[in-house]
Design a protein around this motif. Sequence first.
Motif, PDB file in Angstrom:
ATOM      1  N   LEU A  48      24.390  -7.559   4.656  1.00  0.00           N
ATOM      2  CA  LEU A  48      22.936  -7.510   4.486  1.00  0.00           C
ATOM      3  C   LEU A  48      22.327  -8.888   4.237  1.00  0.00           C
ATOM      4  O   LEU A  48      21.143  -9.095   4.491  1.00  0.00           O
ATOM      5  CB  LEU A  48      22.572  -6.557   3.349  1.00  0.00           C
ATOM      6  CG  LEU A  48      22.864  -5.074   3.636  1.00  0.00           C
ATOM      7  CD1 LEU A  48      22.678  -4.234   2.381  1.00  0.00           C
ATOM      8  CD2 LEU A  48      22.006  -4.553   4.770  1.00  0.00           C
ATOM      9  N   HIS A  49      23.141  -9.838   3.765  1.00  0.00           N
ATOM     10  CA  HIS A  49      22.669 -11.203   3.530  1.00  0.00           C
ATOM     11  C   HIS A  49      23.152 -12.179   4.605  1.00  0.00           C
ATOM     12  O   HIS A  49      23.139 -13.388   4.413  1.00  0.00           O
ATOM     13  CB  HIS A  49      23.098 -11.674   2.130  1.00  0.00           C
ATOM     14  CG  HIS A  49      22.392 -10.956   1.037  1.00  0.00           C
ATOM     15  ND1 HIS A  49      22.919  -9.845   0.417  1.00  0.00           N
ATOM     16  CD2 HIS A  49      21.175 -11.162   0.472  1.00  0.00           C
ATOM     17  CE1 HIS A  49      22.071  -9.412  -0.493  1.00  0.00           C
ATOM     18  NE2 HIS A  49      20.992 -10.183  -0.476  1.00  0.00           N
ATOM     19  N   PHE A  50      23.614 -11.646   5.742  1.00  0.00           N
ATOM     20  CA  PHE A  50      24.065 -12.440   6.888  1.00  0.00           C
ATOM     21  C   PHE A  50      25.218 -13.386   6.536  1.00  0.00           C
ATOM     22  O   PHE A  50      25.381 -14.438   7.140  1.00  0.00           O
ATOM     23  CB  PHE A  50      22.901 -13.228   7.520  1.00  0.00           C
ATOM     24  CG  PHE A  50      21.862 -12.341   8.138  1.00  0.00           C
ATOM     25  CD1 PHE A  50      22.041 -11.856   9.427  1.00  0.00           C
ATOM     26  CD2 PHE A  50      20.728 -11.976   7.443  1.00  0.00           C
ATOM     27  CE1 PHE A  50      21.099 -11.031  10.016  1.00  0.00           C
ATOM     28  CE2 PHE A  50      19.777 -11.146   8.016  1.00  0.00           C
ATOM     29  CZ  PHE A  50      19.964 -10.672   9.306  1.00  0.00           C
ATOM     30  N   LYS A  51      26.026 -13.001   5.579  1.00  0.00           N
ATOM     31  CA  LYS A  51      27.223 -13.776   5.227  1.00  0.00           C
ATOM     32  C   LYS A  51      28.451 -13.214   5.936  1.00  0.00           C
ATOM     33  O   LYS A  51      29.490 -13.841   5.968  1.00  0.00           O
ATOM     34  CB  LYS A  51      27.446 -13.771   3.714  1.00  0.00           C
ATOM     35  CG  LYS A  51      26.353 -14.501   2.954  1.00  0.00           C
ATOM     36  CD  LYS A  51      26.602 -14.435   1.463  1.00  0.00           C
ATOM     37  CE  LYS A  51      25.485 -15.135   0.710  1.00  0.00           C
ATOM     38  NZ  LYS A  51      25.641 -14.998  -0.739  1.00  0.00           N
ATOM     39  N   ALA A  52      28.330 -12.008   6.456  1.00  0.00           N
ATOM     40  CA  ALA A  52      29.387 -11.347   7.223  1.00  0.00           C
ATOM     41  C   ALA A  52      28.700 -10.542   8.322  1.00  0.00           C
ATOM     42  O   ALA A  52      27.502 -10.261   8.243  1.00  0.00           O
ATOM     43  CB  ALA A  52      30.219 -10.434   6.329  1.00  0.00           C
ATOM     44  N   PHE A  53      29.470 -10.200   9.348  1.00  0.00           N
ATOM     45  CA  PHE A  53      28.928  -9.427  10.457  1.00  0.00           C
ATOM     46  C   PHE A  53      29.801  -8.205  10.682  1.00  0.00           C
ATOM     47  O   PHE A  53      30.991  -8.210  10.373  1.00  0.00           O
ATOM     48  CB  PHE A  53      28.839 -10.292  11.720  1.00  0.00           C
ATOM     49  CG  PHE A  53      27.873 -11.425  11.556  1.00  0.00           C
ATOM     50  CD1 PHE A  53      26.525 -11.239  11.812  1.00  0.00           C
ATOM     51  CD2 PHE A  53      28.292 -12.661  11.112  1.00  0.00           C
ATOM     52  CE1 PHE A  53      25.608 -12.267  11.630  1.00  0.00           C
ATOM     53  CE2 PHE A  53      27.393 -13.701  10.934  1.00  0.00           C
ATOM     54  CZ  PHE A  53      26.046 -13.506  11.193  1.00  0.00           C
ATOM     55  N   ILE A  54      29.216  -7.167  11.229  1.00  0.00           N
ATOM     56  CA  ILE A  54      29.946  -5.913  11.402  1.00  0.00           C
ATOM     57  C   ILE A  54      30.908  -5.996  12.583  1.00  0.00           C
ATOM     58  O   ILE A  54      30.683  -6.737  13.532  1.00  0.00           O
ATOM     59  CB  ILE A  54      28.999  -4.709  11.549  1.00  0.00           C
ATOM     60  CG1 ILE A  54      28.112  -4.858  12.790  1.00  0.00           C
ATOM     61  CG2 ILE A  54      28.162  -4.514  10.292  1.00  0.00           C
ATOM     62  CD1 ILE A  54      27.300  -3.619  13.108  1.00  0.00           C
ATOM     63  N   SER A  55      31.951  -5.214  12.505  1.00  0.00           N
ATOM     64  CA  SER A  55      32.933  -5.101  13.582  1.00  0.00           C
ATOM     65  C   SER A  55      32.570  -3.886  14.436  1.00  0.00           C
ATOM     66  O   SER A  55      31.763  -3.043  14.025  1.00  0.00           O
ATOM     67  CB  SER A  55      34.326  -4.910  12.987  1.00  0.00           C
ATOM     68  OG  SER A  55      34.407  -3.641  12.344  1.00  0.00           O
ATOM     69  N   PRO A  56      33.177  -3.775  15.619  1.00  0.00           N
ATOM     70  CA  PRO A  56      32.936  -2.565  16.431  1.00  0.00           C
ATOM     71  C   PRO A  56      33.303  -1.277  15.688  1.00  0.00           C
ATOM     72  O   PRO A  56      32.611  -0.266  15.816  1.00  0.00           O
ATOM     73  CB  PRO A  56      33.836  -2.777  17.653  1.00  0.00           C
ATOM     74  CG  PRO A  56      33.937  -4.270  17.780  1.00  0.00           C
ATOM     75  CD  PRO A  56      33.962  -4.777  16.355  1.00  0.00           C
ATOM     76  N   LYS A  57      34.347  -1.336  14.876  1.00  0.00           N
ATOM     77  CA  LYS A  57      34.765  -0.154  14.108  1.00  0.00           C
ATOM     78  C   LYS A  57      33.672   0.270  13.121  1.00  0.00           C
ATOM     79  O   LYS A  57      33.328   1.442  13.026  1.00  0.00           O
ATOM     80  CB  LYS A  57      36.065  -0.479  13.374  1.00  0.00           C
ATOM     81  CG  LYS A  57      36.647   0.646  12.583  1.00  0.00           C
ATOM     82  CD  LYS A  57      37.968   0.193  11.943  1.00  0.00           C
ATOM     83  CE  LYS A  57      38.621   1.279  11.160  1.00  0.00           C
ATOM     84  NZ  LYS A  57      39.888   0.828  10.564  1.00  0.00           N
TER      85      LYS A  57
END
Length: 153
Positions: A48-57
């Motif tokens: 939510l803070h753009f420090k990580a991004f989601i994976s396809p899973k």
Amino acid sequence: MDNDLTIKVQGEFGAATMIAELMSYFNATQQDFAARIGVSQKYLSNVLHFKAFISPKIASRIETITGTPAQMLLHADAQYKLNHLGDDADDINQDLFLIPYDSKDGSEDVPHINDVVQRKSFVEAEAKAMGIIPSDMPSFETVDELVSFLLQA
């Protein structure tokens, strides 16, 4: 209650923006939403803070619980990352640029014959490793023969 979800964004956005809107729409806390998609609350906070991004899973899990297409979430993240590359994207050694082996412009930048032979050998080896070319097939004499074979395969 209206069942239509409208995601309101201004300017750039990534999956984080969409997830925040979904959480608001479904009145879900970070802890609840994280539990439903099988991640820690800390990981969701980082997203939510753009420090990580989601994976396809994770995108697929979000699609399952909200109906929001996983592809749309992943595309939003990819677009956000591309828009925020900064100067790193432009800092590429020009010597690494690929040059077609059959360049017909007559410039000095046309690869030497040794470069062409090395590229042909590499492509041929990779094609054999992937099973496109039988491993016991003799080496091709020219790049044109290799290209012709690959086009027919």
